[in-house]
Design an enzyme around this catalytic site. Sequence first.
Site, PDB file in Angstrom:
ATOM      1  CB  SER A  84     -18.343  -9.371 -16.457  1.00 49.67           C
ATOM      2  OG  SER A  84     -19.466  -8.538 -16.232  1.00 49.67           O
ATOM      3  NE  ARG A  85     -24.353  -7.119 -17.846  1.00 52.80           N
ATOM      4  CZ  ARG A  85     -25.589  -6.964 -17.401  1.00 52.80           C
ATOM      5  NH1 ARG A  85     -26.430  -7.978 -17.426  1.00 52.80           N
ATOM      6  NH2 ARG A  85     -25.980  -5.798 -16.919  1.00 52.80           N
ATOM      7  CB  ILE A 124     -25.691  -3.052 -29.527  1.00 51.50           C
ATOM      8  CG1 ILE A 124     -25.085  -1.781 -30.138  1.00 51.50           C
ATOM      9  CG2 ILE A 124     -24.726  -4.231 -29.634  1.00 51.50           C
ATOM     10  CD1 ILE A 124     -24.767  -1.867 -31.615  1.00 51.50           C
ATOM     11  CE1 TYR A 170     -26.998   4.356 -20.791  1.00 53.14           C
ATOM     12  CE2 TYR A 170     -28.040   5.188 -22.782  1.00 53.14           C
ATOM     13  CZ  TYR A 170     -27.128   4.360 -22.170  1.00 53.14           C
ATOM     14  OH  TYR A 170     -26.326   3.538 -22.934  1.00 53.14           O
ATOM     15  CB  SER A 197     -24.805   9.728 -17.998  1.00 50.27           C
ATOM     16  OG  SER A 197     -25.363   8.681 -18.782  1.00 50.27           O
TER      17      SER A 197
END
Length: 248
Positions: free
Chosen positions: A15-16, A189, A156, A159
């Site tokens: 969605s984004r 990014i 993070y 994972s």
Amino acid sequence: MKLVENKVALVTGASRGIGRAIALRFAQEGAHVAFTYLSSVEKGEALVAELEQYGIKAKGYRSDASDFQAADALVSQVVADFGTLDVLINNAGITKDGLLMRMSEEQWDTVITVNLKSVFNLTKAAIKTMMRAKTGSIINLTSVVGIRGNAGQANYAASKSGIIGFTKSVALELGSRNIRSNAVAPGFIETEMTDALEAKALDEWKQSIPMKRGGQPEEVADACIFLASDLSRYITGQVLQVDGGMLT
């Protein structure tokens, strides 16, 4: 001929940001696009309309990638709606940052579940169709943080590092079935998330990158197109860094 013309691609978390850019890039290159979103129905519907402008079939599904049963049902529905599944892009992910000494069990468990277990869930569901077809490309979004670690992001990093190990293992298991498994590791990014950072912090990030700029979501999407197309037909088990030389 377009690079992924008439292939069916499923993009999670589209969605984004990077996921949205990937979905649009696949549509531009002729793929029919199924995608998932978790919260905003309006954004999902808007993306469908935008994708369909490229003359392809598109459909959004409100689904939680971290839920095993939901992921299995999702893939079954995508195959029913589109006829097959050629490309899976595991993009869904979250962050819950904090130093390890202050990190809660909930912060750890949630990030591991959403970022890593979701990749297991979707891949396990998708390979059933790919194995029957004896072809397929699985592309997992990891991160440069999964390669080198980062202070304040132990959950993070774990994972994303786990995704790399998973990607390589799947490549070894399914290579004989002509199913390829690769990972893309973005660096810094520029997305909606980075827009919230202070200008000074952004400039410091950019100066630490050999190419002296942040990457664009479209540049990550281009890497995914390459790994989904026949241009990479003899490439599997690899991690493609899209980081402007950050880890060079």
